[in-house]
Write a protein that holds these residues in place. Structure first.
Motif, PDB file in Angstrom:
ATOM      1  N   THR A   1       0.837  -1.196   0.000  1.00  0.00           N
ATOM      2  CA  THR A   1       0.000   0.000   0.000  1.00  0.00           C
ATOM      3  C   THR A   1       0.873   1.247   0.000  1.00  0.00           C
ATOM      4  O   THR A   1       1.935   1.282   0.627  1.00  0.00           O
ATOM      5  CB  THR A   1      -0.938   0.020   1.226  1.00  0.00           C
ATOM      6  N   PHE A   2       0.406   2.262  -0.717  1.00  0.00           N
ATOM      7  CA  PHE A   2       1.118   3.533  -0.797  1.00  0.00           C
ATOM      8  C   PHE A   2       0.154   4.665  -0.461  1.00  0.00           C
ATOM      9  O   PHE A   2      -1.006   4.651  -0.889  1.00  0.00           O
ATOM     10  CB  PHE A   2       1.690   3.751  -2.197  1.00  0.00           C
ATOM     11  N   GLY A   3       0.636   5.638   0.308  1.00  0.00           N
ATOM     12  CA  GLY A   3      -0.158   6.801   0.658  1.00  0.00           C
ATOM     13  C   GLY A   3       0.588   8.072   0.339  1.00  0.00           C
ATOM     14  O   GLY A   3       1.803   8.060   0.079  1.00  0.00           O
ATOM     15  N   GLY A   4      -0.128   9.204   0.363  1.00  0.00           N
ATOM     16  CA  GLY A   4       0.487  10.496   0.088  1.00  0.00           C
ATOM     17  C   GLY A   4       0.337  11.440   1.256  1.00  0.00           C
ATOM     18  O   GLY A   4      -0.670  11.412   1.973  1.00  0.00           O
ATOM     19  N   THR A   5       1.326  12.300   1.443  1.00  0.00           N
ATOM     20  CA  THR A   5       1.315  13.226   2.581  1.00  0.00           C
ATOM     21  C   THR A   5       1.379  14.684   2.145  1.00  0.00           C
ATOM     22  O   THR A   5       1.713  15.554   2.934  1.00  0.00           O
ATOM     23  CB  THR A   5       2.489  12.932   3.533  1.00  0.00           C
ATOM     24  N   SER A   6       1.066  14.952   0.870  1.00  0.00           N
ATOM     25  CA  SER A   6       1.061  16.335   0.399  1.00  0.00           C
ATOM     26  C   SER A   6      -0.272  16.631  -0.286  1.00  0.00           C
ATOM     27  O   SER A   6      -0.574  16.048  -1.331  1.00  0.00           O
ATOM     28  CB  SER A   6       2.194  16.607  -0.589  1.00  0.00           C
ATOM     29  N   PRO A   7      -1.070  17.546   0.261  1.00  0.00           N
ATOM     30  CA  PRO A   7      -2.319  17.933  -0.400  1.00  0.00           C
ATOM     31  C   PRO A   7      -2.130  19.075  -1.395  1.00  0.00           C
ATOM     32  O   PRO A   7      -3.089  19.530  -2.004  1.00  0.00           O
ATOM     33  CB  PRO A   7      -3.191  18.388   0.775  1.00  0.00           C
ATOM     34  N   ILE A   8      -0.894  19.524  -1.571  1.00  0.00           N
ATOM     35  CA  ILE A   8      -0.641  20.700  -2.412  1.00  0.00           C
ATOM     36  C   ILE A   8      -0.972  20.376  -3.871  1.00  0.00           C
ATOM     37  O   ILE A   8      -0.500  19.394  -4.429  1.00  0.00           O
ATOM     38  CB  ILE A   8       0.816  21.161  -2.297  1.00  0.00           C
ATOM     39  N   VAL A   9      -1.784  21.220  -4.462  1.00  0.00           N
ATOM     40  CA  VAL A   9      -2.140  21.070  -5.874  1.00  0.00           C
ATOM     41  C   VAL A   9      -1.259  21.955  -6.742  1.00  0.00           C
ATOM     42  O   VAL A   9      -0.664  21.511  -7.718  1.00  0.00           O
ATOM     43  CB  VAL A   9      -3.628  21.415  -6.097  1.00  0.00           C
ATOM     44  N   VAL A  10      -1.156  23.233  -6.392  1.00  0.00           N
ATOM     45  CA  VAL A  10      -0.354  24.166  -7.177  1.00  0.00           C
ATOM     46  C   VAL A  10       0.243  25.195  -6.234  1.00  0.00           C
ATOM     47  O   VAL A  10      -0.302  25.462  -5.165  1.00  0.00           O
ATOM     48  CB  VAL A  10      -1.226  24.849  -8.256  1.00  0.00           C
TER      49      VAL A  10
ATOM     50  N   LEU B   1      -7.505  13.736  -1.000  1.00  0.00           N
ATOM     51  CA  LEU B   1      -8.691  12.888  -0.925  1.00  0.00           C
ATOM     52  C   LEU B   1      -8.585  11.772   0.102  1.00  0.00           C
ATOM     53  O   LEU B   1      -9.603  11.248   0.547  1.00  0.00           O
ATOM     54  CB  LEU B   1      -8.994  12.280  -2.304  1.00  0.00           C
ATOM     55  N   THR B   2      -7.374  11.373   0.472  1.00  0.00           N
ATOM     56  CA  THR B   2      -7.198  10.306   1.457  1.00  0.00           C
ATOM     57  C   THR B   2      -6.116  10.700   2.453  1.00  0.00           C
ATOM     58  O   THR B   2      -5.138  11.354   2.091  1.00  0.00           O
ATOM     59  CB  THR B   2      -6.795   8.967   0.795  1.00  0.00           C
ATOM     60  N   ALA B   3      -6.289  10.292   3.690  1.00  0.00           N
ATOM     61  CA  ALA B   3      -5.232  10.447   4.697  1.00  0.00           C
ATOM     62  C   ALA B   3      -4.285   9.262   4.575  1.00  0.00           C
ATOM     63  O   ALA B   3      -4.726   8.122   4.393  1.00  0.00           O
ATOM     64  CB  ALA B   3      -5.833  10.513   6.096  1.00  0.00           C
ATOM     65  N   ALA B   4      -2.996   9.533   4.641  1.00  0.00           N
ATOM     66  CA  ALA B   4      -2.016   8.470   4.451  1.00  0.00           C
ATOM     67  C   ALA B   4      -2.244   7.316   5.418  1.00  0.00           C
ATOM     68  O   ALA B   4      -2.107   6.140   5.047  1.00  0.00           O
ATOM     69  CB  ALA B   4      -0.600   9.026   4.610  1.00  0.00           C
ATOM     70  N   SER B   5      -2.619   7.615   6.656  1.00  0.00           N
ATOM     71  CA  SER B   5      -2.809   6.558   7.647  1.00  0.00           C
ATOM     72  C   SER B   5      -3.971   5.639   7.280  1.00  0.00           C
ATOM     73  O   SER B   5      -4.007   4.476   7.687  1.00  0.00           O
ATOM     74  CB  SER B   5      -3.060   7.180   9.030  1.00  0.00           C
ATOM     75  N   ARG B   6      -4.926   6.150   6.493  1.00  0.00           N
ATOM     76  CA  ARG B   6      -6.086   5.346   6.117  1.00  0.00           C
ATOM     77  C   ARG B   6      -5.877   4.590   4.802  1.00  0.00           C
ATOM     78  O   ARG B   6      -6.763   3.873   4.360  1.00  0.00           O
ATOM     79  CB  ARG B   6      -7.336   6.226   6.032  1.00  0.00           C
ATOM     80  N   THR B   7      -4.721   4.765   4.177  1.00  0.00           N
ATOM     81  CA  THR B   7      -4.405   3.949   3.002  1.00  0.00           C
ATOM     82  C   THR B   7      -3.712   2.646   3.399  1.00  0.00           C
ATOM     83  O   THR B   7      -3.564   1.744   2.579  1.00  0.00           O
ATOM     84  CB  THR B   7      -3.495   4.719   2.027  1.00  0.00           C
ATOM     85  N   ARG B   8      -3.304   2.536   4.654  1.00  0.00           N
ATOM     86  CA  ARG B   8      -2.606   1.345   5.139  1.00  0.00           C
ATOM     87  C   ARG B   8      -3.567   0.182   5.332  1.00  0.00           C
ATOM     88  O   ARG B   8      -4.753   0.367   5.568  1.00  0.00           O
ATOM     89  CB  ARG B   8      -1.923   1.611   6.491  1.00  0.00           C
ATOM     90  N   LEU B   9      -3.003  -1.012   5.278  1.00  0.00           N
ATOM     91  CA  LEU B   9      -3.691  -2.224   5.708  1.00  0.00           C
ATOM     92  C   LEU B   9      -2.839  -2.877   6.785  1.00  0.00           C
ATOM     93  O   LEU B   9      -1.599  -2.794   6.736  1.00  0.00           O
ATOM     94  CB  LEU B   9      -3.887  -3.186   4.528  1.00  0.00           C
ATOM     95  N   PRO B  10      -3.445  -3.550   7.762  1.00  0.00           N
ATOM     96  CA  PRO B  10      -2.658  -4.105   8.870  1.00  0.00           C
ATOM     97  C   PRO B  10      -1.600  -5.106   8.423  1.00  0.00           C
ATOM     98  O   PRO B  10      -0.604  -5.302   9.122  1.00  0.00           O
ATOM     99  CB  PRO B  10      -3.721  -4.786   9.745  1.00  0.00           C
TER     100      PRO B  10
ATOM    101  N   ASP C   1       4.819   5.789   2.433  1.00  0.00           N
ATOM    102  CA  ASP C   1       4.239   7.106   2.211  1.00  0.00           C
ATOM    103  C   ASP C   1       5.216   7.949   1.406  1.00  0.00           C
ATOM    104  O   ASP C   1       6.436   7.885   1.612  1.00  0.00           O
ATOM    105  CB  ASP C   1       3.951   7.822   3.535  1.00  0.00           C
ATOM    106  N   ASN C   2       4.679   8.757   0.497  1.00  0.00           N
ATOM    107  CA  ASN C   2       5.487   9.693  -0.286  1.00  0.00           C
ATOM    108  C   ASN C   2       4.857  11.079  -0.188  1.00  0.00           C
ATOM    109  O   ASN C   2       3.634  11.203  -0.087  1.00  0.00           O
ATOM    110  CB  ASN C   2       5.539   9.269  -1.756  1.00  0.00           C
ATOM    111  N   PRO C   3       5.661  12.138  -0.262  1.00  0.00           N
ATOM    112  CA  PRO C   3       5.114  13.512  -0.178  1.00  0.00           C
ATOM    113  C   PRO C   3       4.525  13.966  -1.508  1.00  0.00           C
ATOM    114  O   PRO C   3       5.000  14.916  -2.138  1.00  0.00           O
ATOM    115  CB  PRO C   3       6.336  14.337   0.233  1.00  0.00           C
ATOM    116  N   ILE C   4       3.468  13.297  -1.963  1.00  0.00           N
ATOM    117  CA  ILE C   4       2.800  13.646  -3.214  1.00  0.00           C
ATOM    118  C   ILE C   4       1.294  13.664  -2.976  1.00  0.00           C
ATOM    119  O   ILE C   4       0.810  13.119  -1.978  1.00  0.00           O
ATOM    120  CB  ILE C   4       3.139  12.651  -4.343  1.00  0.00           C
TER     121      ILE C   4
END
Length: 467
Positions: A272-281, A332-341, A347-350
């Protein structure tokens, strides 16, 4: 590339899905077939040509990045330029994977805004077509070359949930195909739900209530212009917020709970991969470095260089919603909620859209497909000399993962990771750990070196790793 028609049945009605299959020349029989699954409201372009749709391909540059502007006759100070992040060409997953030798299957899902109850039978029909030869049935024309290959599912956003749902349904019926599905990779999928999905559902219900109130109390022939405008606005809000698919992704949804109760599927590795940056522009500036005003023994005497500065980013900081918080969510998603146990998580800053083309993410997934996931942190313990230069040039880097598997990273990919400050480290058997630095010459040439006082990379132990 070939277009292949797959016939299937949904609730007794005949259906047909056209998939795009691309098998590169020279792909071995053991090379896995990658099935790509796009997200909500998407189509085949999301995983093949994201520059067309959704098109949020803004250039993102690491803070402090230096770019050379060449030799000039006079000095300069201040800013080279100020403006919004420009749009840049991007490469989708399909072409990236085929360029690395992997066969790819990509298609536009049925009802991409709808519930997964229609998309899951379609995906299972596609997967069954990949295994038709095992049942003695002739495979659809064009799928003969992928009947015996291993299969990897890669899903972006909703596509990741779709992949998980199809896997548990295949497991429930004991499908032999599961023996060939080796991995499930979800990219920024709301595996544990999204706060914004809950908000969207509430907003849609509120808009629907207001529209019904207007319909009940203001007859159409008596509506003033303002009431009609409000009605149109509420209809637009309901259309955008009331996407049926969001019901599957609310926190605590029955869909997510039902999938989780039957996972993990035995024999399948989950990543699983998540993102930690909400920046669009961003509003950004390229400021001249102090050396741009210092004359040198050269004609012309001044060498201009600039460094990157973020002046304003959207959305701003400190929004109290996890999905929109810097360092926490991807819009659209929090990185912590993209994980599976049970998954291997990164996580990447994107942001959410960048997962459709980010080169760092592609390199990480490519390593998974080679059965050698990149560890975190990425510590180099050996190097592969460049076959065309037996001197000091390095062709690739390698080292062991925590599970003992060896990873291999080409020089080109290592430069990409260093450019985004991914934290490449080198461990020498005698001198310990030091960080690799990205060096950019005035000529434009870039290379990696260990920090001063550390051993040269050319003195590192040699490693010959399978590519």
């Amino acid at each position: 590339m070939a277009d292949v028609a797959i016939d299937w049945v949904l609730d007794g009605a005949p259906m047909q899905t056209v998939v795009h299959l691309d098998v590169p020349e020279g792909a071995g029989r053991d090379t896995p077939l990658i099935v790509l699954l796009h997200g909500t409201d998407g189509d085949v372009n999301h995983m093949s040509d994201p520059g067309v749709s959704p098109g949020f391909n803004f250039e993102h540059v690491r803070e402090g990045t230096v770019r050379n502007r060449g030799w000039r006759a006079y000095p300069n100070v201040g800013y080279w330029s100020i403006g919004l992040d420009p749009e840049v060409p991007v490469e989708g997953w399909a072409s990236f994977l085929t360029s690395r030798g992997f066969p790819v299957l990509n298609y536009s899902q049925i009802d991409p805004r709808g519930r997964l109850t229609r998309a899951a039978p379609e995906l299972i029909a596609v997967l069954d077509a990949l295994d038709a030869a095992r049942t003695g049935s002739p495979p659809p024309s064009g799928l003969e070359a992928v009947q015996e290959r291993p299969v990897v599912l890669i899903g972006h956003s909703r596509g990741g949930i779709l992949a998980r749902l199809a896997l548990v349904q295949l497991a429930a019926r004991g499908a032999p195909l599961l023996e060939r599905i080796t991995s499930c990779v979800t990219l920024h999928a709301p595996n544990q739900g999204s706060t914004l999905a809950n908000v969207a559902q509430s907003v849609a219900r509120l808009a629907d209530g207001w529209r019904r109130l207007i319909d009940d109390h203001v007859p159409g022939d008596q509506r003033p212009w303002a009431a009609e405008a409000i009605d149109d606005l509420l209809e637009m809000i309901q259309t955008q917020a009331g996407v049926p698919a969001f019901a599957d992704f609310t926190i605590g949804s029955g869909t997510l709970a039902a999938i989780a109760s039957r996972e993990p599927v035995q024999g399948v590795e989950y990543y699983t991969f998540g993102g930690t940056s909400p920046i669009v522009v961003r509003l950004r500036g390229w400021a001249f470095t102090p050396t741009s005003v210092i004359p040198q023994f050269h004609d012309p005497p001044f060498f201009w260089s600039t460094f990157y500065q973020t002046l304003l980013a959207l959305p701003p900081r400190d929004i109290p919603i996890p999905e929109l918080a810097w360092g926490v969510g991807d819009i659209l998603t929090a990185a912590s909620r993209t994980r599976l146990p049970f998954s291997v998580h990164t996580d990447n800053p994107i942001n959410h859209a960048q997962a459709l083309w980010d080169q760092r993410l592609k390199i990480q997934v490519h390593a998974i497909l080679l059965r050698a996931p990149l560890p975190q942190p990425l510590v180099v313990t050996c190097v592969t000399p460049d076959g065309t230069d037996s001197g000091r040039a390095i062709d690739a880097f390698g080292g062991p993962s925590p599970d003992g598997r060896m990873w291999h990273l080409s020089l080109q990919d290592a430069l990409v990771l260093a450019e985004v400050d991914d934290g490449l480290w080198v461990r020498h058997p005698e001198r310990g750990l030091s960080k690799l630095e990205l060096v950019r010459m005035k000529s434009g040439t870039t290379y990696l070196r260990a920090r001063r006082g550390s051993p040269r990379l050319s003195d590192m132990p040699r490693c010959e790793l399978a590519r």
